[in-house]
Every structure is written in structure tokens, then in C-alpha cells.
Design an enzyme around this catalytic site. Structure first.
Site, PDB file in Angstrom:
ATOM      1  N   ASP A   1      -0.114   5.051   0.843  1.00 49.64           N
ATOM      2  CA  ASP A   1      -0.297   5.922   2.084  1.00 49.64           C
ATOM      3  C   ASP A   1      -0.197   5.350   3.683  1.00 49.64           C
ATOM      4  O   ASP A   1      -0.723   4.447   3.729  1.00 49.64           O
ATOM      5  CB  ASP A   1      -1.501   6.726   1.920  1.00 49.64           C
ATOM      6  CG  ASP A   1      -1.756   7.317   0.211  1.00 49.64           C
ATOM      7  OD1 ASP A   1      -0.809   7.970  -0.124  1.00 49.64           O
ATOM      8  OD2 ASP A   1      -2.980   7.079  -0.422  1.00 49.64           O
TER       9      ASP A   1
ATOM     10  N   ASP B   1       0.822  -1.224  -0.110  1.00 49.71           N
ATOM     11  CA  ASP B   1      -0.016   0.021  -0.129  1.00 49.71           C
ATOM     12  C   ASP B   1       0.950   1.207  -0.017  1.00 49.71           C
ATOM     13  O   ASP B   1       2.061   1.233   0.381  1.00 49.71           O
ATOM     14  CB  ASP B   1      -0.986  -0.021   1.457  1.00 49.71           C
ATOM     15  CG  ASP B   1      -1.777   1.180   1.652  1.00 49.71           C
ATOM     16  OD1 ASP B   1      -2.325   1.488   0.577  1.00 49.71           O
ATOM     17  OD2 ASP B   1      -1.582   1.751   2.470  1.00 49.71           O
TER      18      ASP B   1
END
Length: 239
Positions: free
Chosen positions: A25, A23
Site C-alpha cells: 500500500d 510493501d
């Protein structure tokens, strides 16, 4: 549990790499890139300051796993309507230089490098627009990226999205489609995320890691004996 190995139909090779899925953020960077981008557009006079109030309210819903991603994208893409790739690229390049690079976790870079030394393939999957995710993934040295696809008509952004949004279970759908396009089988898979929104993705990999986890993901990781990594310690952000 559906694993990476079971969803790829690619023929096996003599040396099969692992797939490392990250991922973006709050996992690789100490911020939310979409929120930073909205603030940047306001700073540059491209978007009105009211966008920040609206965006903040919607991000509160995201933290609870209850965001309406369609509405979020509609609101945050509005300033880009009518702009073309070249105009956006100029803004994105400056944005990455001044707002993303300083927010990178050193441990995240080290982990990516660890995977690359092993010969693993690096894939970034994010619920942020492709105009940000793909150049950031390139900067990080990732092999590929999956993000929310943006519609263009006659070379201009329309402010709309296309296809399945890479959000929550949508990340798994997009990942499976990506795997079907690969000509390499993977020996296994690693997954890294901070958010309870990515629980479907972490459940789909062989080796899930909760990185800088929010409370809900931290609890789930503890209950399932997943490895927890915290990269938020002092002096770990590239300033």
C-alpha cells in the site's frame, strides 16, 4: 543490523538470486488496499457505511505509527464473518479489476520487472489481510506474499486473525520464518516501503529504499543516506 543473508539457513547454490521485498500500500499502488476494500464492501452493501468512519479514524493512527492492528483487523473483517473462500474470491476479483489495477504505479511495475530480469525473487509483505494481498501479489507477478493470516472454521471466515501479524516488527518475524522455509540462499536483499511502520523491515535488508516516503521515513532515509524514490509524479498511475 540483521540482514536477509544472515537469517537464512538455506544452503548456497551456484547462482544465488537477490531477494526483492515490496510493501504493497502506497508503495506499489497509489492507495491503501484495505481502505479501498472497506469502501468497496460498503458500495456492494456488504458492510455498513459506519465502517468508513471507524476505518478512517484508525488509519490516522496508522500514519503516526500508533495503530492497534488487532482492533483494526477486528473492525474491518467483521463484514466477512460467515463468508467462504468462493464468495470472497468473487468480490476480490472484481475489486482488483476495478480498484487495484487502476491504482498501480507504472514505476512500481517497472521496478518489479527490473528485478525479474535479473533473476531476483519477488516477495510482497503487507499489513493487510491475505485475502487481498495474495491475489494482488499474483497479479503483480510476485513469487510469494506474506500478509495477515485470517482464521477460518468449517470453511467460513470468523473475522479473527491467526499467528503473528505482519505489521511493524511483525513483518521481520514473518520474513525470518519465511526464509527458514526456503531451499535457496539469497546473495542479498532489497527492500521498498513508504511507511515509518516498516522501519524494522527496511533495517533488516541490505539495500533499503524509501518509496513515496511519509515525512518520518523520509527524514530517517535522508539521515542514513538511503535511496529515496518518488513514484507519485504525474502520469505514473495506470488509469
Amino acid at each position: 543490523m540483521t540482514t536477509i543473508n544472515s537469517v537464512t539457513n538455506s544452503p548456497a547454490t551456484n547462482v544465488m538470486p537477490y531477494l526483492a521485498i515490496f510493501d504493497l500500500d502506497e508503495t506499489l499502488i497509489a492507495a491503501d488496499s484495505a481502505s479501498l476494500w472497506s469502501a468497496y464492501l460498503v458500495e456492494k452493501g456488504v458492510a455498513p457505511s459506519t465502517l468508513l468512519v471507524e476505518e478512517k479514524q484508525m488509519m490516522q493512527a496508522y500514519a503516526k505509527g500508533k495503530m492497534d492492528m488487532e482492533s483494526y483487523m477486528q473492525a474491518t473483517l467483521k463484514p466477512m464473518i460467515g463468508m467462504d473462500d468462493s464468495a470472497i474470491s468473487v468480490l476480490v476479483d472484481e475489486f482488483i479489476k476495478h480498484h487495484i489495477k487502476p491504482a498501480l504505479y507504472q514505476d512500481a511495475i517497472s521496478r518489479i520487472q527490473w528485478h525479474k530480469r535479473r533473476g531476483d525473487k519477488i516477495l510482497v509483505i503487507s499489513a493487510t489481510g491475505e485475502h487481498l494481498v495474495k491475489p494482488i501479489a499474483d497479479m503483480l507477478g510476485a513469487d510469494d506474499a506474506i500478509a495477515i493470516n485470517l482464521e477460518q472454521v468449517d470453511g467460513k471466515f470468523t473475522g479473527k486473525t491467526t499467528g503473528t501479524l505482519s505489521y511493524q516488527y511483525g513483518k521481520v518475524i514473518r520474513m525470518k520464518a519465511w526464509l527458514d522455509e526456503q531451499d535457496t540462499a539469497f546473495k542479498g536483499s532489497y527492500g521498498y516501503s513508504d511507511s515509518i511502520n516498516d522501519l524494522p523491515l527496511l533495517d533488516a535488508v541490505d539495500r533499503p529504499f524509501a518509496v513515496n516516503p511519509d515525512p518520518a521515513l523520509a527524514l530517517h532515509a535522508q539521515m542514513n543516506e538511503w535511496t529515496i524514490m518518488d513514484w507519485r509524479h504525474d502520469n505514473n498511475i495506470l488509469r
